[in-house]
Design an enzyme around this catalytic site. Structure first.
Site, PDB file in Angstrom:
ATOM      1  N   SER A 141      -8.185  -7.090   0.575  1.00  0.00           N
ATOM      2  CA  SER A 141      -9.246  -6.181   0.117  1.00  0.00           C
ATOM      3  C   SER A 141     -10.307  -6.978  -0.625  1.00  0.00           C
ATOM      4  O   SER A 141     -10.022  -8.056  -1.169  1.00  0.00           O
ATOM      5  CB  SER A 141      -8.656  -5.130  -0.829  1.00  0.00           C
ATOM      6  OG  SER A 141      -9.676  -4.443  -1.515  1.00  0.00           O
ATOM      7  N   TYR A 154      -3.608  -2.946  -8.286  1.00  0.00           N
ATOM      8  CA  TYR A 154      -4.015  -3.094  -6.877  1.00  0.00           C
ATOM      9  C   TYR A 154      -4.766  -4.413  -6.680  1.00  0.00           C
ATOM     10  O   TYR A 154      -4.468  -5.186  -5.753  1.00  0.00           O
ATOM     11  CB  TYR A 154      -4.896  -1.909  -6.498  1.00  0.00           C
ATOM     12  CG  TYR A 154      -5.417  -1.910  -5.079  1.00  0.00           C
ATOM     13  CD1 TYR A 154      -4.581  -1.596  -4.006  1.00  0.00           C
ATOM     14  CD2 TYR A 154      -6.754  -2.201  -4.804  1.00  0.00           C
ATOM     15  CE1 TYR A 154      -5.067  -1.572  -2.705  1.00  0.00           C
ATOM     16  CE2 TYR A 154      -7.249  -2.178  -3.502  1.00  0.00           C
ATOM     17  CZ  TYR A 154      -6.403  -1.864  -2.457  1.00  0.00           C
ATOM     18  OH  TYR A 154      -6.886  -1.843  -1.164  1.00  0.00           O
TER      19      TYR A 154
HETATM   20  N1  NAD Z   1      -9.904   2.280   3.042  1.00  0.00           N
HETATM   21  C1  NAD Z   1     -10.548   1.319   2.389  1.00  0.00           C
HETATM   22  O1  NAD Z   1     -11.663   1.516   1.912  1.00  0.00           O
HETATM   23  C2  NAD Z   1      -9.926  -0.059   2.259  1.00  0.00           C
HETATM   24  C3  NAD Z   1     -10.720  -1.101   1.776  1.00  0.00           C
HETATM   25  C4  NAD Z   1     -10.162  -2.376   1.655  1.00  0.00           C
HETATM   26  C5  NAD Z   1      -8.854  -2.603   2.013  1.00  0.00           C
HETATM   27  N2  NAD Z   1      -8.104  -1.571   2.475  1.00  0.00           N
HETATM   28  C6  NAD Z   1      -6.723  -1.879   2.861  1.00  0.00           C
HETATM   29  O2  NAD Z   1      -6.514  -1.420   4.174  1.00  0.00           O
HETATM   30  C7  NAD Z   1      -5.133  -1.076   4.347  1.00  0.00           C
HETATM   31  C8  NAD Z   1      -5.022   0.325   4.896  1.00  0.00           C
HETATM   32  O3  NAD Z   1      -5.646   1.221   3.979  1.00  0.00           O
HETATM   33  P1  NAD Z   1      -6.031   2.728   4.350  1.00  0.00           P
HETATM   34  O4  NAD Z   1      -7.350   2.984   3.753  1.00  0.00           O
HETATM   35  O5  NAD Z   1      -5.799   2.993   5.786  1.00  0.00           O
HETATM   36  O6  NAD Z   1      -4.975   3.494   3.414  1.00  0.00           O
HETATM   37  P2  NAD Z   1      -3.996   4.694   3.757  1.00  0.00           P
HETATM   38  O7  NAD Z   1      -3.460   5.141   2.441  1.00  0.00           O
HETATM   39  O8  NAD Z   1      -4.672   5.685   4.637  1.00  0.00           O
HETATM   40  O9  NAD Z   1      -2.851   3.980   4.594  1.00  0.00           O
HETATM   41  C9  NAD Z   1      -1.836   3.214   3.978  1.00  0.00           C
HETATM   42  C10 NAD Z   1      -0.532   3.537   4.692  1.00  0.00           C
HETATM   43  O10 NAD Z   1       0.504   2.757   4.066  1.00  0.00           O
HETATM   44  C11 NAD Z   1       1.650   3.572   4.039  1.00  0.00           C
HETATM   45  N3  NAD Z   1       2.572   3.193   2.964  1.00  0.00           N
HETATM   46  C12 NAD Z   1       2.376   3.292   1.639  1.00  0.00           C
HETATM   47  N4  NAD Z   1       3.492   2.969   0.987  1.00  0.00           N
HETATM   48  C13 NAD Z   1       4.417   2.657   1.925  1.00  0.00           C
HETATM   49  C14 NAD Z   1       5.782   2.282   1.879  1.00  0.00           C
HETATM   50  N5  NAD Z   1       6.469   2.189   0.723  1.00  0.00           N
HETATM   51  N6  NAD Z   1       6.413   2.031   3.047  1.00  0.00           N
HETATM   52  C15 NAD Z   1       5.775   2.147   4.226  1.00  0.00           C
HETATM   53  N7  NAD Z   1       4.482   2.538   4.344  1.00  0.00           N
HETATM   54  C16 NAD Z   1       3.823   2.792   3.189  1.00  0.00           C
HETATM   55  C17 NAD Z   1       1.134   4.986   3.765  1.00  0.00           C
HETATM   56  O11 NAD Z   1       2.088   5.971   4.172  1.00  0.00           O
HETATM   57  C18 NAD Z   1      -0.149   5.022   4.573  1.00  0.00           C
HETATM   58  O12 NAD Z   1       0.038   5.587   5.852  1.00  0.00           O
HETATM   59  C19 NAD Z   1      -4.493  -1.245   2.967  1.00  0.00           C
HETATM   60  O13 NAD Z   1      -3.897  -2.521   2.891  1.00  0.00           O
HETATM   61  C20 NAD Z   1      -5.677  -1.170   2.023  1.00  0.00           C
HETATM   62  O14 NAD Z   1      -5.415  -1.864   0.810  1.00  0.00           O
HETATM   63  C21 NAD Z   1      -8.604  -0.305   2.603  1.00  0.00           C
END
Ligand code: NAD
Length: 254
Positions: A141, A154
Protein backbone atom coordinates in the site's frame (compact mmCIF):
# COMPACT_ATOMS: atom_id res chain seq x y z
CA UNK A 1 -10.48 -27.29 -16.40
CA UNK A 2 -8.16 -28.65 -19.08
CA UNK A 3 -5.35 -30.97 -18.03
CA UNK A 4 -4.23 -31.50 -21.61
CA UNK A 5 -0.47 -32.13 -21.43
CA UNK A 6 0.06 -29.88 -24.47
CA UNK A 7 -1.54 -27.08 -22.56
CA UNK A 8 -0.92 -27.69 -18.85
CA UNK A 9 -2.79 -25.45 -16.39
CA UNK A 10 -1.05 -22.43 -14.95
CA UNK A 11 -2.12 -22.07 -11.34
CA UNK A 12 -2.48 -18.84 -9.41
CA UNK A 13 -3.29 -18.63 -5.70
CA UNK A 14 -5.03 -15.37 -4.82
CA UNK A 15 -5.82 -14.43 -1.21
CA UNK A 16 -8.52 -11.97 -0.20
CA UNK A 17 -10.38 -13.12 -3.30
CA UNK A 18 -13.83 -12.05 -2.10
CA UNK A 19 -12.76 -8.43 -1.55
CA UNK A 20 -12.89 -5.48 -3.91
CA UNK A 21 -9.43 -5.88 -5.44
CA UNK A 22 -9.38 -9.66 -4.96
CA UNK A 23 -12.41 -10.12 -7.20
CA UNK A 24 -10.75 -8.09 -9.97
CA UNK A 25 -7.58 -10.16 -9.56
CA UNK A 26 -9.50 -13.42 -9.89
CA UNK A 27 -11.32 -12.16 -13.00
CA UNK A 28 -8.08 -10.94 -14.61
CA UNK A 29 -6.21 -14.18 -13.97
CA UNK A 30 -9.13 -16.29 -15.21
CA UNK A 31 -9.35 -14.11 -18.34
CA UNK A 32 -5.64 -14.74 -18.92
CA UNK A 33 -6.13 -18.50 -18.81
CA UNK A 34 -4.98 -19.24 -15.26
CA UNK A 35 -6.58 -21.92 -13.12
CA UNK A 36 -7.28 -19.73 -10.10
CA UNK A 37 -7.30 -21.00 -6.55
CA UNK A 38 -9.15 -18.24 -4.76
CA UNK A 39 -9.17 -18.02 -0.99
CA UNK A 40 -10.84 -15.78 1.57
CA UNK A 41 -12.25 -15.75 5.07
CA UNK A 42 -15.67 -15.18 3.48
CA UNK A 43 -17.60 -17.79 1.50
CA UNK A 44 -17.32 -17.77 -2.28
CA UNK A 45 -19.35 -14.90 -3.76
CA UNK A 46 -22.05 -16.39 -6.00
CA UNK A 47 -20.84 -14.46 -9.04
CA UNK A 48 -17.11 -15.19 -8.61
CA UNK A 49 -16.00 -17.87 -11.07
CA UNK A 50 -12.73 -19.69 -10.40
CA UNK A 51 -11.32 -23.20 -10.63
CA UNK A 52 -11.11 -23.70 -6.84
CA UNK A 53 -12.30 -21.74 -3.83
CA UNK A 54 -10.92 -22.32 -0.34
CA UNK A 55 -12.55 -20.63 2.62
CA UNK A 56 -9.75 -20.13 5.14
CA UNK A 57 -8.67 -17.83 7.95
CA UNK A 58 -5.16 -16.55 7.20
CA UNK A 59 -4.63 -15.31 10.75
CA UNK A 60 -5.25 -18.85 11.98
CA UNK A 61 -2.84 -20.30 9.40
CA UNK A 62 -0.15 -18.37 11.31
CA UNK A 63 -1.24 -19.05 14.90
CA UNK A 64 -2.35 -22.68 14.48
CA UNK A 65 0.26 -24.71 12.61
CA UNK A 66 -1.91 -27.80 12.11
CA UNK A 67 -4.69 -25.69 10.59
CA UNK A 68 -2.14 -23.92 8.36
CA UNK A 69 -0.76 -27.24 7.18
CA UNK A 70 -4.25 -28.51 6.33
CA UNK A 71 -4.94 -25.46 4.14
CA UNK A 72 -1.55 -25.72 2.47
CA UNK A 73 -2.03 -29.44 1.85
CA UNK A 74 -5.19 -28.62 -0.12
CA UNK A 75 -3.31 -26.10 -2.27
CA UNK A 76 -0.38 -28.45 -2.84
CA UNK A 77 -2.76 -31.25 -3.78
CA UNK A 78 -4.53 -29.07 -6.35
CA UNK A 79 -1.38 -27.78 -8.09
CA UNK A 80 0.53 -31.08 -8.19
CA UNK A 81 2.28 -31.92 -10.47
CA UNK A 82 2.19 -28.60 -12.33
CA UNK A 83 3.49 -26.24 -9.67
CA UNK A 84 2.30 -22.75 -8.82
CA UNK A 85 2.78 -19.92 -11.32
CA UNK A 86 1.64 -17.05 -9.15
CA UNK A 87 1.05 -16.36 -5.47
CA UNK A 88 -0.79 -13.08 -4.96
CA UNK A 89 -0.83 -12.05 -1.30
CA UNK A 90 -3.77 -9.65 -1.46
CA UNK A 91 -5.77 -10.21 1.76
CA UNK A 92 -5.39 -7.60 4.47
CA UNK A 93 -7.18 -6.05 7.36
CA UNK A 94 -7.14 -2.39 8.29
CA UNK A 95 -7.66 -1.82 12.00
CA UNK A 96 -7.76 1.90 12.60
CA UNK A 97 -6.52 3.32 15.87
CA UNK A 98 -3.95 5.73 17.14
CA UNK A 99 -0.83 5.13 19.16
CA UNK A 100 -2.87 5.67 22.34
CA UNK A 101 -5.45 2.98 21.67
CA UNK A 102 -4.09 0.05 19.63
CA UNK A 103 -4.27 -3.21 21.57
CA UNK A 104 -2.10 -6.29 21.49
CA UNK A 105 -4.96 -8.11 19.75
CA UNK A 106 -5.12 -5.39 17.06
CA UNK A 107 -1.38 -5.75 16.41
CA UNK A 108 -1.49 -9.54 16.39
CA UNK A 109 -4.40 -9.71 13.93
CA UNK A 110 -2.85 -7.04 11.69
CA UNK A 111 0.59 -8.61 11.56
CA UNK A 112 -0.72 -12.15 11.18
CA UNK A 113 -2.98 -11.34 8.21
CA UNK A 114 -0.96 -8.60 6.49
CA UNK A 115 2.61 -9.79 7.01
CA UNK A 116 3.11 -13.26 8.48
CA UNK A 117 0.52 -15.13 6.42
CA UNK A 118 2.12 -13.84 3.18
CA UNK A 119 5.52 -14.97 4.47
CA UNK A 120 4.47 -18.45 5.56
CA UNK A 121 2.39 -19.02 2.41
CA UNK A 122 5.43 -18.10 0.32
CA UNK A 123 7.73 -20.25 2.45
CA UNK A 124 5.50 -23.33 2.25
CA UNK A 125 4.84 -22.97 -1.47
CA UNK A 126 8.44 -22.31 -2.56
CA UNK A 127 8.88 -25.81 -4.05
CA UNK A 128 5.70 -25.41 -6.12
CA UNK A 129 6.68 -21.86 -7.19
CA UNK A 130 10.18 -22.98 -8.16
CA UNK A 131 8.83 -25.96 -10.09
CA UNK A 132 6.70 -23.64 -12.26
CA UNK A 133 9.23 -20.76 -12.37
CA UNK A 134 6.49 -18.81 -10.71
CA UNK A 135 6.54 -15.53 -8.86
CA UNK A 136 5.03 -13.80 -5.84
CA UNK A 137 3.24 -10.45 -5.80
CA UNK A 138 2.48 -8.84 -2.46
CA UNK A 139 -0.25 -6.21 -2.44
CA UNK A 140 1.26 -3.59 -0.19
CA UNK A 141 0.00 0.00 0.00
CA UNK A 142 0.98 3.62 -0.29
CA UNK A 143 0.80 3.43 3.52
CA UNK A 144 4.12 1.57 3.36
CA UNK A 145 5.68 5.00 2.75
CA UNK A 146 3.12 7.74 3.35
CA UNK A 147 0.41 7.56 5.94
CA UNK A 148 -2.04 9.51 8.06
CA UNK A 149 -3.41 9.55 11.60
CA UNK A 150 -4.88 6.34 13.03
CA UNK A 151 -3.17 4.08 10.49
CA UNK A 152 -0.23 3.05 12.73
CA UNK A 153 -0.88 -0.72 12.69
CA UNK A 154 -1.88 -0.95 9.02
CA UNK A 155 0.92 1.36 7.82
CA UNK A 156 3.53 -0.52 9.84
CA UNK A 157 2.36 -3.86 8.46
CA UNK A 158 2.54 -2.57 4.89
CA UNK A 159 5.98 -1.01 5.41
CA UNK A 160 7.10 -4.41 6.69
CA UNK A 161 5.47 -6.20 3.74
CA UNK A 162 7.36 -3.97 1.29
CA UNK A 163 10.57 -4.51 3.26
CA UNK A 164 9.95 -8.25 3.27
CA UNK A 165 9.50 -8.13 -0.52
CA UNK A 166 12.96 -6.61 -0.98
CA UNK A 167 14.58 -8.91 1.59
CA UNK A 168 13.04 -12.06 0.12
CA UNK A 169 14.19 -11.09 -3.37
CA UNK A 170 17.75 -10.89 -2.00
CA UNK A 171 17.36 -14.09 -0.03
CA UNK A 172 15.77 -16.17 -2.81
CA UNK A 173 17.96 -14.83 -5.60
CA UNK A 174 17.06 -16.45 -8.91
CA UNK A 175 14.78 -19.10 -7.43
CA UNK A 176 11.46 -17.19 -7.28
CA UNK A 177 10.79 -13.55 -8.16
CA UNK A 178 9.09 -11.46 -5.47
CA UNK A 179 7.57 -8.05 -6.13
CA UNK A 180 5.03 -5.75 -4.52
CA UNK A 181 2.53 -3.14 -5.62
CA UNK A 182 1.85 -0.12 -3.44
CA UNK A 183 -1.54 1.26 -4.56
CA UNK A 184 -3.01 4.53 -3.37
CA UNK A 185 -6.82 4.82 -3.02
CA UNK A 186 -8.61 2.25 -5.17
CA UNK A 187 -12.30 2.52 -5.96
CA UNK A 188 -13.72 -0.50 -4.15
CA UNK A 189 -17.26 -0.78 -2.83
CA UNK A 190 -15.92 -0.29 0.68
CA UNK A 191 -14.15 2.93 -0.25
CA UNK A 192 -17.22 4.28 -2.06
CA UNK A 193 -19.55 3.44 0.83
CA UNK A 194 -17.26 5.44 3.15
CA UNK A 195 -18.01 8.48 0.97
CA UNK A 196 -21.76 7.84 0.66
CA UNK A 197 -23.50 11.23 0.61
CA UNK A 198 -20.13 13.05 0.71
CA UNK A 199 -19.71 13.85 -2.97
CA UNK A 200 -17.63 16.99 -2.35
CA UNK A 201 -15.16 15.07 -0.18
CA UNK A 202 -14.93 12.30 -2.78
CA UNK A 203 -14.21 14.86 -5.50
CA UNK A 204 -11.50 16.32 -3.26
CA UNK A 205 -9.96 12.86 -2.86
CA UNK A 206 -9.93 12.43 -6.62
CA UNK A 207 -8.27 15.81 -7.15
CA UNK A 208 -5.51 15.00 -4.61
CA UNK A 209 -4.19 12.60 -7.25
CA UNK A 210 -2.32 14.28 -10.12
CA UNK A 211 -4.23 12.03 -12.58
CA UNK A 212 -7.47 13.60 -11.29
CA UNK A 213 -9.12 10.38 -10.15
CA UNK A 214 -8.53 7.38 -7.95
CA UNK A 215 -7.52 3.95 -9.17
CA UNK A 216 -9.71 1.04 -10.27
CA UNK A 217 -9.45 -2.55 -8.99
CA UNK A 218 -8.90 -3.73 -12.58
CA UNK A 219 -5.82 -1.47 -12.81
CA UNK A 220 -4.28 -3.25 -9.82
CA UNK A 221 -5.16 -6.60 -11.39
CA UNK A 222 -3.57 -5.66 -14.74
CA UNK A 223 -0.43 -4.50 -12.97
CA UNK A 224 -0.19 -7.81 -11.09
CA UNK A 225 -0.69 -9.94 -14.18
CA UNK A 226 2.07 -8.01 -15.95
CA UNK A 227 4.41 -8.62 -13.03
CA UNK A 228 3.90 -12.38 -13.12
CA UNK A 229 3.95 -12.89 -16.90
CA UNK A 230 7.12 -13.99 -18.60
CA UNK A 231 8.09 -10.54 -19.91
CA UNK A 232 9.40 -9.16 -16.60
CA UNK A 233 12.23 -11.53 -15.58
CA UNK A 234 14.52 -8.71 -14.35
CA UNK A 235 11.86 -7.20 -12.08
CA UNK A 236 12.68 -8.62 -8.65
CA UNK A 237 12.31 -7.05 -5.21
CA UNK A 238 10.48 -4.05 -6.69
CA UNK A 239 7.76 -2.14 -4.82
CA UNK A 240 5.82 -0.35 -7.53
CA UNK A 241 3.85 2.77 -6.69
CA UNK A 242 0.44 2.54 -8.38
CA UNK A 243 -0.85 5.84 -7.15
CA UNK A 244 -1.81 8.29 -9.89
CA UNK A 245 1.23 10.37 -8.98
CA UNK A 246 0.12 11.27 -5.45
CA UNK A 247 3.36 10.13 -3.82
CA UNK A 248 5.19 12.91 -5.68
CA UNK A 249 3.02 15.62 -4.12
CA UNK A 250 4.39 17.95 -1.49
CA UNK A 251 1.44 19.34 0.46
CA UNK A 252 3.16 22.37 2.01
CA UNK A 253 0.96 25.44 1.69
CA UNK A 254 2.01 27.75 -1.20
N1 NAD B 1 -8.82 -0.37 -1.63
C1 NAD B 1 -7.78 0.45 -1.52
O1 NAD B 1 -7.93 1.67 -1.63
C2 NAD B 1 -6.39 -0.10 -1.30
C3 NAD B 1 -5.30 0.76 -1.42
C4 NAD B 1 -4.01 0.26 -1.23
C5 NAD B 1 -3.82 -1.06 -0.92
N2 NAD B 1 -4.89 -1.88 -0.80
C6 NAD B 1 -4.62 -3.29 -0.50
O2 NAD B 1 -5.27 -4.09 -1.46
C7 NAD B 1 -5.61 -5.36 -0.88
C8 NAD B 1 -7.07 -5.64 -1.09
O3 NAD B 1 -7.83 -4.60 -0.48
P1 NAD B 1 -9.38 -4.36 -0.78
O4 NAD B 1 -9.57 -2.90 -0.88
O5 NAD B 1 -9.86 -5.25 -1.86
O6 NAD B 1 -9.98 -4.77 0.66
P2 NAD B 1 -11.19 -5.72 1.02
O7 NAD B 1 -11.42 -5.52 2.47
O8 NAD B 1 -12.32 -5.51 0.07
O9 NAD B 1 -10.59 -7.17 0.76
C9 NAD B 1 -9.72 -7.80 1.68
C10 NAD B 1 -10.12 -9.26 1.75
O10 NAD B 1 -9.23 -9.90 2.69
C11 NAD B 1 -10.01 -10.84 3.39
N3 NAD B 1 -9.46 -11.14 4.72
C12 NAD B 1 -9.35 -10.31 5.77
N4 NAD B 1 -8.91 -10.98 6.84
C13 NAD B 1 -8.73 -12.26 6.44
C14 NAD B 1 -8.32 -13.45 7.10
N5 NAD B 1 -8.04 -13.49 8.42
N6 NAD B 1 -8.24 -14.58 6.37
C15 NAD B 1 -8.55 -14.60 5.06
N7 NAD B 1 -8.98 -13.51 4.38
C16 NAD B 1 -9.07 -12.36 5.08
C17 NAD B 1 -11.38 -10.17 3.58
O11 NAD B 1 -12.39 -11.15 3.84
C18 NAD B 1 -11.56 -9.45 2.26
O12 NAD B 1 -12.31 -10.21 1.33
C19 NAD B 1 -5.21 -5.25 0.60
O13 NAD B 1 -3.93 -5.80 0.78
C20 NAD B 1 -5.17 -3.75 0.84
O14 NAD B 1 -4.29 -3.42 1.91
C21 NAD B 1 -6.17 -1.44 -0.98
Amino acid sequence: MSTNTNNPPRYALITGAAGGIGRALVQEFVANGYAVIATDLSPQPADLACAHYLQADLARTVSDEAYGQSILAQVKNIVAPHGLHALVNNAAIQILGGADSLTRADWQQTLHVNLLAPFFLAQALLPELEAAQGSIVNISSIHARLTKKNFVAYATSKAALSGMTRAMAVDLGPRVRVNAIEPAAIETEMLKSGFDGKDALYAQLEQCHPVGRIGLPVEVAKCVINLVQDGMPFLHGACLALDGGISGCLLDPD
